[in-house]
Write a protein that holds these residues in place. Structure first.
Motif, mmCIF file in Angstrom:
data_model
loop_
_atom_site.group_PDB
_atom_site.id
_atom_site.type_symbol
_atom_site.label_atom_id
_atom_site.label_comp_id
_atom_site.label_asym_id
_atom_site.label_seq_id
_atom_site.Cartn_x
_atom_site.Cartn_y
_atom_site.Cartn_z
ATOM 1 N N VAL A 26 0.844 -1.203 0.000
ATOM 2 C CA VAL A 26 0.000 0.000 0.000
ATOM 3 C C VAL A 26 0.878 1.253 0.000
ATOM 4 O O VAL A 26 0.612 2.221 -0.715
ATOM 5 N N ASP A 27 1.949 1.227 0.797
ATOM 6 C CA ASP A 27 2.854 2.369 0.847
ATOM 7 C C ASP A 27 3.572 2.569 -0.487
ATOM 8 O O ASP A 27 3.796 3.703 -0.925
ATOM 9 N N GLU A 28 3.938 1.482 -1.119
ATOM 10 C CA GLU A 28 4.615 1.577 -2.418
ATOM 11 C C GLU A 28 3.687 2.196 -3.460
ATOM 12 O O GLU A 28 4.108 3.044 -4.261
ATOM 13 N N LEU A 29 2.424 1.812 -3.428
ATOM 14 C CA LEU A 29 1.455 2.407 -4.346
ATOM 15 C C LEU A 29 1.246 3.883 -4.030
ATOM 16 O O LEU A 29 1.081 4.705 -4.939
ATOM 17 N N TRP A 30 1.252 4.210 -2.755
ATOM 18 C CA TRP A 30 1.058 5.606 -2.359
ATOM 19 C C TRP A 30 2.162 6.499 -2.928
ATOM 20 O O TRP A 30 1.908 7.625 -3.350
ATOM 21 N N GLU A 31 3.370 6.000 -2.928
ATOM 22 C CA GLU A 31 4.491 6.790 -3.424
ATOM 23 C C GLU A 31 4.380 7.087 -4.913
ATOM 24 O O GLU A 31 4.911 8.087 -5.387
ATOM 25 N N ARG A 32 3.692 6.232 -5.643
ATOM 26 C CA ARG A 32 3.522 6.483 -7.080
ATOM 27 C C ARG A 32 2.046 6.670 -7.453
ATOM 28 O O ARG A 32 1.623 6.332 -8.553
ATOM 29 N N ARG A 33 1.307 7.264 -6.532
ATOM 30 C CA ARG A 33 -0.137 7.422 -6.727
ATOM 31 C C ARG A 33 -0.479 8.290 -7.926
ATOM 32 O O ARG A 33 -1.550 8.131 -8.528
ATOM 33 N N ALA A 34 0.401 9.208 -8.286
ATOM 34 C CA ALA A 34 0.126 10.074 -9.435
ATOM 35 C C ALA A 34 0.045 9.281 -10.730
ATOM 36 O O ALA A 34 -0.535 9.749 -11.720
ATOM 37 N N GLU A 35 0.613 8.076 -10.740
ATOM 38 C CA GLU A 35 0.630 7.255 -11.952
ATOM 39 C C GLU A 35 -0.553 6.294 -12.031
ATOM 40 O O GLU A 35 -0.780 5.662 -13.068
ATOM 41 N N LEU A 36 -1.307 6.167 -10.938
ATOM 42 C CA LEU A 36 -2.316 5.110 -10.856
ATOM 43 C C LEU A 36 -3.635 5.523 -11.494
ATOM 44 O O LEU A 36 -3.979 6.701 -11.554
ATOM 45 N N GLY A 37 -4.383 4.515 -11.935
ATOM 46 C CA GLY A 37 -5.706 4.730 -12.502
ATOM 47 C C GLY A 37 -6.473 3.432 -12.504
ATOM 48 O O GLY A 37 -5.947 2.369 -12.155
ATOM 49 N N PRO A 38 -7.746 3.467 -12.911
ATOM 50 C CA PRO A 38 -8.573 2.259 -12.912
ATOM 51 C C PRO A 38 -8.020 1.134 -13.789
ATOM 52 O O PRO A 38 -8.394 -0.027 -13.608
ATOM 53 N N GLY A 39 -7.130 1.466 -14.723
ATOM 54 C CA GLY A 39 -6.588 0.434 -15.594
ATOM 55 C C GLY A 39 -5.462 -0.368 -14.982
ATOM 56 O O GLY A 39 -4.987 -1.336 -15.591
ATOM 57 N N ASP A 40 -5.009 -0.009 -13.809
ATOM 58 C CA ASP A 40 -3.899 -0.708 -13.155
ATOM 59 C C ASP A 40 -4.458 -1.857 -12.319
ATOM 60 O O ASP A 40 -4.816 -1.701 -11.152
ATOM 61 N N ASP A 41 -4.522 -3.035 -12.933
ATOM 62 C CA ASP A 41 -5.145 -4.193 -12.284
ATOM 63 C C ASP A 41 -4.408 -4.621 -11.025
ATOM 64 O O ASP A 41 -5.030 -4.985 -10.021
ATOM 65 N N GLU A 42 -3.081 -4.593 -11.067
ATOM 66 C CA GLU A 42 -2.297 -5.037 -9.916
ATOM 67 C C GLU A 42 -2.516 -4.108 -8.720
ATOM 68 O O GLU A 42 -2.717 -4.566 -7.594
ATOM 69 N N ALA A 43 -2.500 -2.809 -8.980
ATOM 70 C CA ALA A 43 -2.728 -1.851 -7.905
ATOM 71 C C ALA A 43 -4.138 -2.001 -7.348
ATOM 72 O O ALA A 43 -4.342 -1.961 -6.119
ATOM 73 N N ARG A 44 -5.112 -2.174 -8.220
ATOM 74 C CA ARG A 44 -6.495 -2.314 -7.762
ATOM 75 C C ARG A 44 -6.645 -3.545 -6.876
ATOM 76 O O ARG A 44 -7.341 -3.505 -5.864
ATOM 77 N N SER A 45 -5.971 -4.637 -7.229
ATOM 78 C CA SER A 45 -6.055 -5.855 -6.434
ATOM 79 C C SER A 45 -5.519 -5.629 -5.021
ATOM 80 O O SER A 45 -6.127 -6.075 -4.030
ATOM 81 N N VAL A 46 -4.405 -4.910 -4.906
ATOM 82 C CA VAL A 46 -3.815 -4.631 -3.599
ATOM 83 C C VAL A 46 -4.746 -3.749 -2.771
ATOM 84 O O VAL A 46 -5.001 -4.015 -1.590
ATOM 85 N N VAL A 47 -5.273 -2.705 -3.387
ATOM 86 C CA VAL A 47 -6.120 -1.750 -2.663
ATOM 87 C C VAL A 47 -7.431 -2.394 -2.248
ATOM 88 O O VAL A 47 -7.901 -2.211 -1.113
ATOM 89 N N VAL A 48 -8.047 -3.155 -3.124
ATOM 90 C CA VAL A 48 -9.320 -3.813 -2.801
ATOM 91 C C VAL A 48 -9.130 -4.776 -1.625
ATOM 92 O O VAL A 48 -9.960 -4.827 -0.702
ATOM 93 N N ALA A 49 -8.030 -5.531 -1.628
ATOM 94 C CA ALA A 49 -7.771 -6.459 -0.525
ATOM 95 C C ALA A 49 -7.585 -5.698 0.786
ATOM 96 O O ALA A 49 -8.064 -6.122 1.847
ATOM 97 N N ALA A 50 -6.903 -4.546 0.720
ATOM 98 C CA ALA A 50 -6.674 -3.746 1.924
ATOM 99 C C ALA A 50 -7.985 -3.166 2.455
ATOM 100 O O ALA A 50 -8.266 -3.223 3.666
#
Length: 294
Positions: free
Chosen positions: A30-54
């Motif tokens: 979650v922290d790693e995703l936070w550091e690159r949050r400006a790059e994230l969007g609904p199309g990032d399946d891996e990030a979405r999986s981590v966030v949904v689980a959290a």
């Protein structure tokens, strides 16, 4: 008002706020995703999986944005707050329908209410934990919030994102507990076990209501609101109503170049006996003595 014989003046609370991530039950990803949050969007399946689980862990009570420690401090799980904020980045807009009501949102509605009484018109978003035995009248509970067992969220009351409500609390009609997912320097608003928050009262911006406290109708408490013992005139911790007391909104005089003006404050009128539930008639009597309501 003088202190009654045998009573001690209210003391300043020693509990503060601790913000941490190292002991969070949520993954460091979650922290790693936070550091690159400006790059994230609904199309990032891996990030979405981590966030949904959290957020699923917050939704089921296995994690929470904040809690009061045994030392009396509010301990904020920064990783949980980050997961809540990231959800709005990695989830796409979707349509849903409940009966005749249509919704169009990034965050879906909560679906698990085991042991919770949910009256028609109540809305709780996914990521909010509602403990068994709680009652939701037509009200709103946002993502990341925590509502304890036996608590009643009354009609038109609102619990903001990441706000923390203890057990056996009564949030009266129209009361609001503000969320604090951001700025990250702010702590979530906290209402501790056994408190009663009166109609149209607002607890916001990291403010805290202590155990068993009674907050009068229309009171506004933020983290910067002065809290004053009306019996002694002593200013207590700002933004925090002490345990087991009756508190109401008031004003205190301040001198300015243009004159003397009254600024908002919260007045602590009376201490209550710790651990004892007080009847409505008794509380009404205390408040009527000072011309206010709960």
């Amino acid at each position: 008002m003088p202190v009654r014989p045998g009573e001690k003046p209210l003391s300043r609370g020693s509990g503060g706020v601790t913000i941490q991530t190292h002991s969070s039950p949520l993954p460091a990803a979650v922290d790693e995703l936070w550091e690159r949050r400006a790059e994230l969007g609904p199309g990032d399946d891996e990030a979405r999986s981590v966030v949904v689980a959290a957020v699923d862990m917050i939704d089921t009570g296995r994690a929470r944005a904040a809690a009061v420690s045994s030392a009396g401090e509010v301990v904020v799980d920064e990783r949980a707050r980050r997961a809540v904020l990231l959800a709005s980045l990695v989830l796409g807009m979707s349509r849903s329908q409940v009966g005749d009501f249509h919704h169009h949102d990034r965050v879906p509605l909560k679906t698990s209410f085991d042991g919770v009484r949910v009256v028609p018109g109540a809305i709780a978003r996914w990521g909010a934990y509602i403990a068994p035995g709680a009652v939701l009248m037509p009200s709103f509970v946002d993502i990341g919030a925590h509502v304890g067992a036996g608590t009643v969220v009354d009609t038109w009351a609102a619990v903001g994102s990441c706000a923390q409500i203890g057990e056996n609390v009564h949030l009266s009609g129209g009361a609001g507990v503000g969320g604090a997912p951001e700025p990250l320097s702010a702590a979530p608003a906290v209402v501790e076990d056994g408190a009663l928050v009166g109609s149209r009262a607002m607890i916001v911006e990291g403010a805290r209501v202590g155990r068993g406290a009674v907050v009068g109708a229309g009171t506004i408490l933020s983290a910067s609101t002065p809290v004053i013992d009306a019996r002694t005139g002593e200013e207590l911790d700002r933004g925090r109503i002490p345990d087991w007391c009756v508190a109401v909104g008031g004003t205190h005089a301040r001198e300015f170049p243009g004159g003397t003006f009254g600024l908002p404050c919260v007045l602590v009128l009376r201490r209550l006996r710790e651990g004892r539930r007080h009847g409505r008639a008794e509380l009404d009597g205390i408040l009527r003595e000072h011309g206010v309501n709960v």
